[in-house]
Design a protein around this motif. Structure first.
Motif, short mmCIF file in Angstrom:
data_model
loop_
_atom_site.label_atom_id
_atom_site.label_comp_id
_atom_site.label_asym_id
_atom_site.label_seq_id
_atom_site.Cartn_x
_atom_site.Cartn_y
_atom_site.Cartn_z
N UNK A 1 -5.62 -15.39 -6.20
CA UNK A 1 -4.31 -14.31 -6.24
C UNK A 1 -3.68 -14.63 -6.94
N UNK A 2 -2.98 -14.85 -7.47
CA UNK A 2 -2.57 -15.02 -8.80
C UNK A 2 -3.40 -13.50 -9.88
N UNK A 3 -4.11 -14.06 -9.87
CA UNK A 3 -4.74 -12.59 -10.58
C UNK A 3 -4.34 -10.42 -9.87
N UNK A 4 -5.18 -11.31 -8.52
CA UNK A 4 -4.45 -10.03 -8.15
C UNK A 4 -3.26 -9.68 -7.90
N UNK A 5 -2.09 -10.56 -7.45
CA UNK A 5 -0.94 -10.06 -7.68
C UNK A 5 -0.25 -9.47 -9.79
N UNK A 6 -1.17 -9.08 -10.20
CA UNK A 6 -1.34 -8.17 -11.81
C UNK A 6 -1.82 -7.13 -11.26
N UNK A 7 -2.81 -6.90 -10.76
CA UNK A 7 -3.56 -5.47 -9.92
C UNK A 7 -2.26 -4.40 -9.38
N UNK A 8 -2.94 -2.99 -10.04
CA UNK A 8 -2.06 -2.11 -9.35
C UNK A 8 -2.11 -2.42 -7.65
N UNK A 9 -1.43 -1.49 -6.80
CA UNK A 9 -1.59 -1.48 -5.51
C UNK A 9 -3.17 -0.48 -4.70
N UNK A 10 -3.22 -1.06 -3.90
CA UNK A 10 -4.88 -0.28 -3.26
C UNK A 10 -5.88 -0.15 -4.48
#
Length: 435
Positions: A232-241
């Motif tokens: 989830x830390x990595x996902x938080x660095x990704x742009x939306x959608x």
């Protein structure tokens, strides 16, 4: 017991009888959690079954052996100081109707599948079996008279062997569901209204309640593992959608050729991705993680799927279209990339792709080995905000309807309240049984 000829009344007490498989057990537990929050039904009991099955176990044939629980459950119920006033059982356990009859209490059949599937199964089991593999199957009485190729018919029906004692017992169990006092479906009106109306007409009792999506009940919350925290830390660095989430459920292991194509397509797509491979990491193409370390993550073991799907970074979901996954994807508002394999999955895919337009077909069949370049293009388009605008809009609208349904005053909220009130009234008419 009775006093002066007047039957004594029992307080509401629900006995839940689950089918011990993850796809069945989880939604029933979610429903039980939601039911337990209703003040009218303060007590419930559930047998302690393991949710883990040996590899290759056929769910329908497992159901053949579970009727042996009827006598122990009956003995337990009759010796309990506060006997059950309701039996709620998974729809794979039609024999629980006999248990409810023995206890002289109403039974509610819990359907952890969609109303479209419930309607199809009811029609097919009541019809002429076995089916002819050379012909398509037309479900004439259902809304829209849908037709399916034989291979898209739920596998539990296609596997039926006429005259085989075990399979006749399976068929009898499904037919017993028609005798249930009521039916609960893990769906919502805005998604399957016409099929829910059909079921009310078909069952004839008018007590069909769509109370889903039950995964919104919040009972699955658990502490994150360190691996989940990193994800989830990595996902938080990704742009939306911008992320494609790929998962084929807890019971399916892709064959090597299929896994190789999926890995190659994810790699070639250029899209960010999360691939939940389950416990068997052997399906991973060699070197994939190293080559895609900057834009991909692999989840081993249990994946917190609901939380992953609802993360703002996730925009698409490659799914086998099992009903739990389908509903979870719908509720999250992501674009579903449908790859149905078996069971009810072709029906679920038909619902979200053709009837709602909130999904796109990615592949089809458990033996399918699609062209990796074609599949890669699907992944790339799925997270390209300039593509599939109509599909995204319909997915968002369906998600909004799912959320509204479980809120106070929504269709699923109202259905649950109505069910509880009717159950409470039915329980008042249940007499204490002499033991």
């Amino acid at each position: 017991m009775s006093t002066n000829g007047v039957p004594s009344r029992r307080r509401p007490h629900a006995l839940l009888v689950p089918f011990p498989a993850q796809g069945h057990l989880l939604p029933l537990l979610d429903f039980a959690h939601r039911l337990s929050t209703c003040h009218s039904l303060p007590d419930s009991s559930a047998p302690d079954h393991s949710s883990h099955l040996p590899p290759g176990t056929h769910h329908a044939l497992l159901a053949v052996h579970l009727p042996r629980l009827r006598e122990p459950l009956l003995s337990w119920a009759r010796s309990h100081p506060d006997p059950p006033t309701i039996v709620i059982s998974d729809f794979f356990l039609g024999w629980a109707q006999h248990l409810a009859d023995d206890l002289r209490v109403p039974r509610v059949a819990f359907y952890g599948v969609g109303a479209f599937t419930v309607a199809a199964l009811d029609h097919l089991w009541k019809g002429t079996l076995p089916l002819d593999p050379s012909n398509s199957v037309v479900l004439g009485p259902l809304p829209g008279s849908p037709a399916f190729p034989y291979v898209h018919v739920p596998s539990v029906v296609r596997s039926y062997v006429a005259g085989n004692p075990d399979w006749e017992l399976v068929r009898e169990g499904f037919l017993l569901n028609s005798r249930a006092w009521g039916a609960v479906v893990n769906s919502f009106d805005e998604m399957e209204g016409e099929f829910l109306e059909y079921l009310n007409r078909c069952f004839g009792h008018g007590r069909v309640w769509a109370i889903g999506p039950v995964a919104d009940s919040g009972c699955r919350g658990e502490e994150r593992s360190s691996e989940a925290e990193q994800l989830f830390s990595w996902l938080s660095t990704c742009p939306p959608r911008s992320v494609v989430y790929a998962c084929f459920g807890s019971m399916y292991k892709p064959p090597p050729a299929q896994a190789a194509v999926l890995g190659a397509a994810l790699e070639a797509s250029g899209a960010r991705f999360v691939w939940a491979v389950g416990a068997d990491v052997a399906v991973l193409p060699e070197g994939l993680e190293e080559r895609t370390a900057e834009r991909g993550r692999v989840v081993r073991g249990w994946a917190p799927q609901v939380e992953i799907l609802r993360h703002a970074a996730v925009g698409a979901f490659l799914t086998h279209c099992g009903w739990n996954s389908t509903l979870e994807g719908v509720a999250a508002g992501v674009v579903l990339l449908a790859w149905p394999m078996k069971a009810d999955q072709f029906i679920d895919a038909r619902l979200v792709v053709d009837l709602h337009g909130a999904a796109v077909r990615a592949a089809e069949g458990a033996d399918a080995v699609p062209d990796p370049a074609t599949l890669a293009r699907v992944f790339a388009d799925a997270v390209d905000c300039t593509k599939w605008e109509d599909v995204r809009a319909k997915a968002s609208a369906l998600a909004a309807a799912a959320a509204a349904g479980v809120e106070e005053g929504g269709s699923s909220f109202v259905a649950l309240e109505s069910m509880v009130k009717e159950l409470e009234t039915a329980c008042l008419n249940v007499e204490s049984v002499d033991r």
